[in-house]
Design an enzyme around this catalytic site. Structure first.
Site, PDB file in Angstrom:
ATOM      1  N   TYR A   1       1.320   7.741   1.009  1.00 11.11           N
ATOM      2  CA  TYR A   1       1.688   6.884   0.089  1.00 11.11           C
ATOM      3  C   TYR A   1       0.682   6.634  -0.978  1.00 11.11           C
ATOM      4  O   TYR A   1       0.716   5.616  -1.911  1.00 11.11           O
ATOM      5  CB  TYR A   1       1.924   5.508   0.664  1.00 11.11           C
ATOM      6  CG  TYR A   1       2.942   5.670   1.828  1.00 11.11           C
ATOM      7  CD1 TYR A   1       4.138   6.590   1.790  1.00 11.11           C
ATOM      8  CD2 TYR A   1       3.043   4.692   2.906  1.00 11.11           C
ATOM      9  CE1 TYR A   1       5.195   6.842   2.741  1.00 11.11           C
ATOM     10  CE2 TYR A   1       3.842   4.769   3.529  1.00 11.11           C
ATOM     11  CZ  TYR A   1       4.938   5.723   3.852  1.00 11.11           C
ATOM     12  OH  TYR A   1       5.933   5.929   4.608  1.00 11.11           O
TER      13      TYR A   1
ATOM     14  N   HIS B   1       4.882  10.993   6.435  1.00 18.39           N
ATOM     15  CA  HIS B   1       3.783  10.296   7.396  1.00 18.39           C
ATOM     16  C   HIS B   1       2.695  11.341   7.560  1.00 18.39           C
ATOM     17  O   HIS B   1       2.222  10.945   8.698  1.00 18.39           O
ATOM     18  CB  HIS B   1       4.495   9.585   8.202  1.00 18.39           C
ATOM     19  CG  HIS B   1       5.267   8.613   7.654  1.00 18.39           C
ATOM     20  ND1 HIS B   1       6.665   8.866   7.500  1.00 18.39           N
ATOM     21  CD2 HIS B   1       5.130   7.108   7.603  1.00 18.39           C
ATOM     22  CE1 HIS B   1       7.325   7.502   7.088  1.00 18.39           C
ATOM     23  NE2 HIS B   1       6.509   6.545   7.013  1.00 18.39           N
TER      24      HIS B   1
ATOM     25  N   PHE C   1      -0.059   4.976   4.909  1.00 16.95           N
ATOM     26  CA  PHE C   1      -0.456   6.440   5.217  1.00 16.95           C
ATOM     27  C   PHE C   1      -0.890   7.151   3.919  1.00 16.95           C
ATOM     28  O   PHE C   1      -0.418   6.580   2.876  1.00 16.95           O
ATOM     29  CB  PHE C   1       1.151   6.904   5.551  1.00 16.95           C
ATOM     30  CG  PHE C   1       1.601   6.478   6.878  1.00 16.95           C
ATOM     31  CD1 PHE C   1       1.166   7.150   8.236  1.00 16.95           C
ATOM     32  CD2 PHE C   1       2.136   5.148   6.959  1.00 16.95           C
ATOM     33  CE1 PHE C   1       1.955   6.751   9.377  1.00 16.95           C
ATOM     34  CE2 PHE C   1       2.713   4.722   8.232  1.00 16.95           C
ATOM     35  CZ  PHE C   1       2.373   5.717   9.351  1.00 16.95           C
TER      36      PHE C   1
ATOM     37  N   GLU D   1       1.351   0.326  -3.649  1.00 16.13           N
ATOM     38  CA  GLU D   1      -0.044   1.149  -3.654  1.00 16.13           C
ATOM     39  C   GLU D   1      -0.816   1.039  -4.867  1.00 16.13           C
ATOM     40  O   GLU D   1      -2.164   0.896  -4.764  1.00 16.13           O
ATOM     41  CB  GLU D   1       0.143   2.710  -3.117  1.00 16.13           C
ATOM     42  CG  GLU D   1       0.433   2.851  -1.815  1.00 16.13           C
ATOM     43  CD  GLU D   1       1.955   2.048  -1.373  1.00 16.13           C
ATOM     44  OE1 GLU D   1       2.310   1.976  -0.026  1.00 16.13           O
ATOM     45  OE2 GLU D   1       2.840   2.355  -2.343  1.00 16.13           O
TER      46      GLU D   1
END
Length: 351
Positions: free
Chosen positions: A95, A138, A92, A69
């Site tokens: 993250y 999540h 998501f 990320e």
């Protein structure tokens, strides 16, 4: 094309299809627009929001990235500074934290650090919130973090029509935008009644989405329902929970979908609360330091002498997102009705 001049030719779309259409339109109009992220290219994204884009525009404009990320967001900053318009997907919202320094220290500040010589026209898309039994990693709702960062715009749609218009506006904006997509309502509006099946978007008027280009200006709230007794400030999934609760309780309420948290349509909020004298704020994120606290402070500062009761908040709890107890954590109609009853009765208390 403005929201007021929307095209007449529309087709039913769910939110995923509307988001896909927005990127398709933007990529077709501007060769500098590119889309990338984990599984975004060949597979079309974990929720299929980018399906077909690589096939249509090629691997240089819709491509996969490593599971990194920080790298995804850092590359987007560099591309945007160079003159491209990247749309980076974080699979998501949970993250996004490894890339937070790139957002805070680079994307948000470059316009100011360069005295306007450089801009960062980039979008970070990410599904956020609960409702799919995703558990603690999540299901987070980190929107308030980004509203604290000067130089970042934060957008959260609640319908397919809004999702497309807002995303195109975000892509065309000269500054960085974090675009959170409430995944609980990807396939249909969710009103918080967990024992009822989610109705498909095709039965909702906001699923009528034009195929062509249109924008909804950032910073413009949408009053979904007008009333005189109480104002509900909501966004994302909570829009549908609020509408259902107001309907069931029979309250004469203004229901305002904020749509963008920054820039915030404070004029719409102030006008409504001064009219109704009461305010209920709803969001899925944890209560402490949630965006509702900022809204409550703004309402108190601007509308204090018009308030007939303390501002009420209906939120998630101050705990990690629970997997097995998700429906108890998720703000629903019962807690919403309780807040409405309290504010109408001028009784303070925590919901």
């Amino acid at each position: 094309m403005s929201e007021e001049n929307k095209p007449q030719e529309t087709k039913p779309k769910n939110m995923i299809q509307a988001i896909n259409s927005a990127m398709d339109v933007a990529m077709d109009r501007d060769p500098n627009v590119c889309v990338f992220g984990e599984d975004v290219g060949y597979y079309g994204g974990v929720f299929r929001a980018t399906a077909g884009l690589q096939e249509k525009y090629g691997k240089t404009r819709a491509f996969d990235t490593p599971i990194n990320e920080c790298g995804i967001i850092g590359v987007a900053v560099g591309m945007a500074t160079y003159g491209l318009r990247p749309v980076a997907e974080i699979q998501f919202a949970d993250y996004i934290y490894p890339g937070l320094d790139q957002i805070v220290s680079e994307a948000a500040r470059l316009r100011y650090r360069s005295a306007g010589e450089f801009t960062v026209p980039m979008v970070i898309r990410s599904p956020f919130g609960g409702g799919i039994f995703g558990g603690q990693t999540h299901s987070q709702s980190p929107e308030s973090i980004f509203t604290h960062i000067c130089g970042i715009k934060t957008v959260i749609p609640s319908t397919p029509y809004d999702a497309k218009g807002l995303l195109i506006a975000a892509i065309e904006d000269p500054d960085p935008v974090v675009f959170f997509e409430p995944k609980r309502i990807y396939n249909g509006p969710f009103d918080g009644h967990y024992d009822e099946p989610v109705q498909p978007w095709s039965k909702h008027p906001a699923s009528a989405v034009p195929d062509e280009h249109y924008v909804i200006p950032l910073g413009k709230a949408n009053t979904l329902r007008e009333g005189n007794d109480v104002t509900l400030l909501v966004y994302g999934t909570m829009v549908h929970v609020a509408l259902r609760a107001v309907e069931e309780l029979g309250v004469d309420a203004d229901v305002i979908d904020l749509r963008t948290l920054l820039p915030l349509d404070i004029e719409a909020i102030e006008n409504s609360v001064k009219k109704t004298g009461r305010c209920v704020i709803m969001h899925e994120a944890t209560r402490t330091s949630g965006f509702g606290a900022e809204l409550a402070a703004l309402v108190q500062e601007r509308c204090f002498y018009h308030l007939e009761a303390p501002v009420q908040r209906v939120t998630g709890y101050d705990t990690p997102y629970p997997h097995s107890l998700e429906w108890a954590y998720f703000p629903g109609p019962v807690r919403t009705r309780l807040a409405l009853e309290r504010v109408m009765e001028d009784v303070s208390g925590q919901v």
